[in-house]
Structure formats: C-alpha cells, structure tokens
Enzyme design. Structure first.
Site, PDB file in Angstrom:
ATOM      1  N   LYS A  34       0.845  -1.198   0.000  1.00 42.74           N
ATOM      2  CA  LYS A  34       0.000   0.000   0.000  1.00 42.74           C
ATOM      3  C   LYS A  34       0.873   1.238   0.000  1.00 42.74           C
ATOM      4  CE  LYS A  34       0.513   1.111   4.649  1.00 42.74           C
ATOM      5  NZ  LYS A  34       1.140   2.334   5.198  1.00 42.74           N
ATOM      6  N   ASP A 159      -3.937  -2.017  10.164  1.00 44.35           N
ATOM      7  CA  ASP A 159      -3.869  -1.921   8.696  1.00 44.35           C
ATOM      8  C   ASP A 159      -4.490  -3.114   7.983  1.00 44.35           C
ATOM      9  OD1 ASP A 159      -2.642   0.505   8.565  1.00 44.35           O
ATOM     10  OD2 ASP A 159      -0.641  -0.252   8.104  1.00 44.35           O
TER      11      ASP A 159
END
Length: 305
Positions: A34, A159
């Site tokens: 990411k 996350d």
C-alpha cells in the site's frame, strides 16, 4: 535507460491476478503493498492509539503466498525472500490461526515469499495477513463475508482490514474505519532504501513534538492526474522518521532536486515515492534519478482490484 536498471525497475510492476489455483488443494494469493498518499496523524488518544486520516491505495508490488491444505489440522509457515522474522510473530500464521479458531477446519501449509520490505511503510505484513484470511476463506469453504473477515482482521492489526477493501480508501479512526474513494490510475516510482524505520520509535518521536492536524485533501482532486495534486501531499510522520534516519532526508532531497518532482514517504517510512501520470512519465523521471539511487527504484501502478 540501460537494460539492467530497466529490468529491475519494472520487475514488480507487472499486473498479477489476485489469486491463482494450485489445484483442488491449493491456492496462490498475491498480497499487494500500500501507499499512504496523504497521512494526517493526531495526538495520542487515551486508548494508546493515534487518530489517523489517510488516503491509502494498493499498488502492484506483491508478496506471494501459497496455501496448501493439510488433513491433520496443523498450520505451518515457511518463508523465503526478505526476512520474515519469527514464525510465531508473523501475521500470516496468526491470521490463519485466528480464522481456524473454533471452526474445525483442515490444516494448511503457508509458503510466503517476501518482496515487500519490512519497516518500509508499505504494509507488507498486514497485506499478508489479509491475503491469508481471504485465501483460506475460499480454500476452507467458510463462505464468510468481507465484514466477518474484517472483524478478525482488526484484531490482527489496524492496517489489515485495509487490504480486504478495494483499490483505494480513506482510512480514519486508528485505521479500522474505511471509506472507498476513487483515485486516478497513477503510476509511481518507489524508492526502497535499505533503512528500517520501526513504527514505535517514529511515533514516539512524533509524540515528542506533535503536529497540528491539518485539513485533509479534497477527495475529488484524487480523480485527476497526480501532476495536479502531488505537490500538496503531507505525511505527519515524515519529519520524525527523518529525525531518526537523517540519511532518508538526504535521499529524498537529492532525488527531488534531480527529478524536479515531490518525493513523499509512505506510512512511517522508510519507503519514498514519486507519483506520475502515466508509464511514459515514469520512464522520463527514472532517467533523471541519480545513478547511485537507481538500484533502489521499483515501478508500480494503482492496483485496481
């Protein structure tokens, strides 16, 4: 560009399917990294977490996970590539154990090949955990919804739910509140310095001199080419990370001066990145990167699944 650096640059940028069958008892999952395009961090809360507000995208830079069923109920992990650390602490095996708990499922052999560097702000461990949850949900025929998987995911790390969501999200709370957003299909040059920025020390340095939370970037701007908004990106963890690792600031400044582009940091570091409108701009910008840093570069684009 000469052949060797170009090969290194594009090696991880090839588009990959999310999953690939390995036969009736196996599955391969490609777990993407990411990027935090914009990351605002608030003061430490009473619960020990910092409030976050970040636009986060998944990109075409992957760890590879192979899952193969066992018939004895055991869950095993092997790892290759970049060091995975202790198996007991690895999020991939913890995800499998959490999903298996109380469900009477078969065992699994997890073979993890790491390409995403740890301590780089790219969320590789969290992505591995989400990939294991999604892959085993299919392989173990559990038929759990994304919401049910996310409930398990949030217990593994802030996350992890992000990687069960779509290509781009606005992430708030401590990272568990996700809202889908549309982002222009950008390209990026990742700069992967061999510098680890452990999250704990970076946040402690932030707490020692917190930054007033600014207004978040207008989400509508993200649908436009990055050249119209890339100079407005902010990461509140960049200053403390670069106080801990001054060499990171030197790399950022040298590459930005040479290319004329803003160089940003993802998460708590140490990965740096430059955003480009298209693949042709990536090639042009890469040609301007100082030779000593070319070996640290990888190209990627928005992961659209």
């Amino acid at each position: 560009m000469d052949t060797k650096p170009q090969s290194q640059l594009w090696h991880e940028a090839d588009s990959l399917p999310r999953t690939q069958s390995l036969g009736p008892a196996g599955l391969c999952v490609n777990a993407p990294a990411k990027l935090n395009l914009n990351l605002l961090v608030g003061p430490l809360r009473d619960d020990g977490f910092h409030p976050l507000d970040s636009f986060v995208t998944k990109i075409t830079f992957y760890d590879r996970i192979e899952l193969r069923l066992r018939n004895d109920g055991q869950i095993n992990l092997t790892c290759a590539g970049i060091d995975c650390g202790s198996a007991d602490d690895n999020l991939a095996i913890r995800a499998a154990q959490a999903l298996a708990e109380g469900r009477g499922v078969d065992g699994v052999d997890i073979s993890l090949t790491k390409f995403i560097p740890p301590g780089g702000g790219l969320g590789g461990g969290s992505s591995d955990a989400a990939g294991v949850l999604a892959g085993l949900n299919q392989l173990w025929c559990l038929d759990l919804s994304v919401g049910q998987l996310a409930e398990i995911a949030v217990g593994l790390g802030s996350d992890v739910p992000l990687f069960l969501a779509g290509p781009a999200s606005r992430m708030t709370g401590r990272g568990e509140i996700l809202q889908p957003v549309d982002v222009y299909p950008f390209w990026t040059i990742l700069i992967l310095p061999r510098i680890a920025c452990p999250t704990g020390p970076v946040y402690r340095a932030f707490d020692a001199a917190p930054i007033q939370v600014a207004k978040q970037l207008d989400a509508n701007k993200l649908t436009q080419p990055p050249s119209t908004w890339r100079d407005r990106l902010v990461n509140h963890l960049e200053r403390p990370a670069m106080e801990i690792s001054p060499e990171l600031a030197d790399i950022r400044d040298e590459i930005s001066t040479a290319t004329g582009l803003p160089v940003n940091m993802s998460g708590s570091g140490s990965t740096l990145f430059m955003l480009c409108d298209n693949q042709a701009e990536v090639q042009d910008v890469y040609g301007k990167v100082p030779e000593e840093f070319k070996k640290l570069c990888r190209a990627a684009c928005l992961n659209e699944w």
